[in-house]
Scaffold this active site. Structure first.
Site, PDB file in Angstrom:
ATOM      1  N   ARG A   7      22.512 -38.576  -6.603  1.00 52.33           N
ATOM      2  CA  ARG A   7      21.136 -38.217  -6.928  1.00 52.33           C
ATOM      3  C   ARG A   7      20.271 -38.264  -5.675  1.00 52.33           C
ATOM      4  O   ARG A   7      20.428 -39.133  -4.831  1.00 52.33           O
ATOM      5  CB  ARG A   7      20.539 -39.187  -7.939  1.00 52.33           C
ATOM      6  CG  ARG A   7      19.097 -38.849  -8.318  1.00 52.33           C
ATOM      7  CD  ARG A   7      18.451 -39.931  -9.158  1.00 52.33           C
ATOM      8  NE  ARG A   7      18.289 -41.188  -8.454  1.00 52.33           N
ATOM      9  CZ  ARG A   7      17.294 -41.463  -7.609  1.00 52.33           C
ATOM     10  NH1 ARG A   7      16.381 -40.564  -7.348  1.00 52.33           N
ATOM     11  NH2 ARG A   7      17.221 -42.631  -7.014  1.00 52.33           N
ATOM     12  N   THR A   8      19.373 -37.302  -5.578  1.00 51.62           N
ATOM     13  CA  THR A   8      18.276 -37.368  -4.622  1.00 51.62           C
ATOM     14  C   THR A   8      16.991 -37.143  -5.394  1.00 51.62           C
ATOM     15  O   THR A   8      17.007 -36.598  -6.494  1.00 51.62           O
ATOM     16  CB  THR A   8      18.401 -36.310  -3.499  1.00 51.62           C
ATOM     17  OG1 THR A   8      18.475 -35.020  -4.085  1.00 51.62           O
ATOM     18  CG2 THR A   8      19.607 -36.572  -2.629  1.00 51.62           C
ATOM     19  N   SER A   9      15.889 -37.572  -4.804  1.00 51.27           N
ATOM     20  CA  SER A   9      14.609 -37.483  -5.494  1.00 51.27           C
ATOM     21  C   SER A   9      13.989 -36.108  -5.448  1.00 51.27           C
ATOM     22  O   SER A   9      13.295 -35.702  -6.365  1.00 51.27           O
ATOM     23  CB  SER A   9      13.622 -38.491  -4.898  1.00 51.27           C
ATOM     24  OG  SER A   9      14.123 -39.790  -5.043  1.00 51.27           O
ATOM     25  N   THR A  10      14.198 -35.387  -4.348  1.00 53.87           N
ATOM     26  CA  THR A  10      13.531 -34.095  -4.196  1.00 53.87           C
ATOM     27  C   THR A  10      14.502 -33.040  -3.703  1.00 53.87           C
ATOM     28  O   THR A  10      15.572 -33.344  -3.180  1.00 53.87           O
ATOM     29  CB  THR A  10      12.376 -34.186  -3.182  1.00 53.87           C
ATOM     30  OG1 THR A  10      12.924 -34.455  -1.896  1.00 53.87           O
ATOM     31  CG2 THR A  10      11.384 -35.266  -3.554  1.00 53.87           C
ATOM     32  N   GLN A  13      15.803 -33.079  -0.029  1.00 53.07           N
ATOM     33  CA  GLN A  13      16.854 -33.994   0.387  1.00 53.07           C
ATOM     34  C   GLN A  13      18.244 -33.412   0.141  1.00 53.07           C
ATOM     35  O   GLN A  13      19.179 -34.126  -0.167  1.00 53.07           O
ATOM     36  CB  GLN A  13      16.704 -35.325  -0.357  1.00 53.07           C
ATOM     37  CG  GLN A  13      15.399 -36.025  -0.058  1.00 53.07           C
ATOM     38  CD  GLN A  13      15.200 -37.248  -0.924  1.00 53.07           C
ATOM     39  OE1 GLN A  13      15.580 -37.278  -2.084  1.00 53.07           O
ATOM     40  NE2 GLN A  13      14.598 -38.277  -0.353  1.00 53.07           N
TER      41      GLN A  13
END
Length: 184
Positions: A7-10, A13
């Site tokens: 997972r990445t936040s945005t 990334q």
């Protein structure tokens, strides 16, 4: 079976997500779930990964902060997986909850990570307060109010509020707010 979760936040990334996926593949994860979502928002793919795992599986993540948003959340996930007979492996910490030592280390390090995050947020709040007191911090510029003439024009043309928001790249609530201020 090793089940990976990345997972990445945005969307910015992308390289971070690709690095996680590469590492999970090298570790031998047969199934990998990936998403780009904020840790505070809903993470449907994480829910799918948790649902997918079966007894004897191990959920693998490259870093703890990719999985849980807090120590209580981490333990909620662990309890869910333990009830199913599934372990968790956190690669960068060398932790595997299939062992008693791994469980202990996860709890200790999770507490430290949460403490570190709270300290960072406290320093950030102090810095913002200091900058405001010195007149150096203005906050974010109000983008919707700057677009008020366009909002009013589109609304007068009969364009739906959701369409106005989409066209102007602002939230629907911002469109409502600008139009409500116009009526006052």
């Amino acid at each position: 079976m090793l089940v990976g979760y990345a997972r990445t936040s945005t969307l910015d990334q992308e390289a971070g997500l690709e690095a996680q996926l590469r590492e999970l593949k090298i570790l031998g994860c047969e199934k990998v779930f990936q998403e780009q979502a904020s840790s505070i928002g809903p993470r449907m793919t994480l829910e799918q990964a948790l649902e997918f795992t079966r007894e004897g599986d191990t959920l693998v993540v490259t870093k703890l902060d990719r999985l849980a948003r807090s120590v209580p959340h981490m333990w909620e996930i662990i309890r869910t997986l333990q009830a199913k007979g599934v372990g968790i492996r956190i690669v960068n910490m060398g932790i595997d909850t299939n062992t008693p030592t791994g469980k202990l280390m996860l709890n200790v390090l999770g507490g430290v990570a949460e403490f570190e995050r709270e300290m960072m947020l406290e320093r950030q709040r102090e810095g913002i307060a200091k900058a405001k007191a010195e007149g150096k911090y203005q906050g974010r510029k109000p983008t919707a109010r700057a677009k008020a003439p366009e909002i009013k024009m589109l609304h007068a043309e009969g364009v739906k509020l959701s369409e106005i928001a989409r066209r102007l790249g602002i939230g629907k609530a911002s469109v409502h707010r600008v139009l409500r201020e116009q009526m006052l």
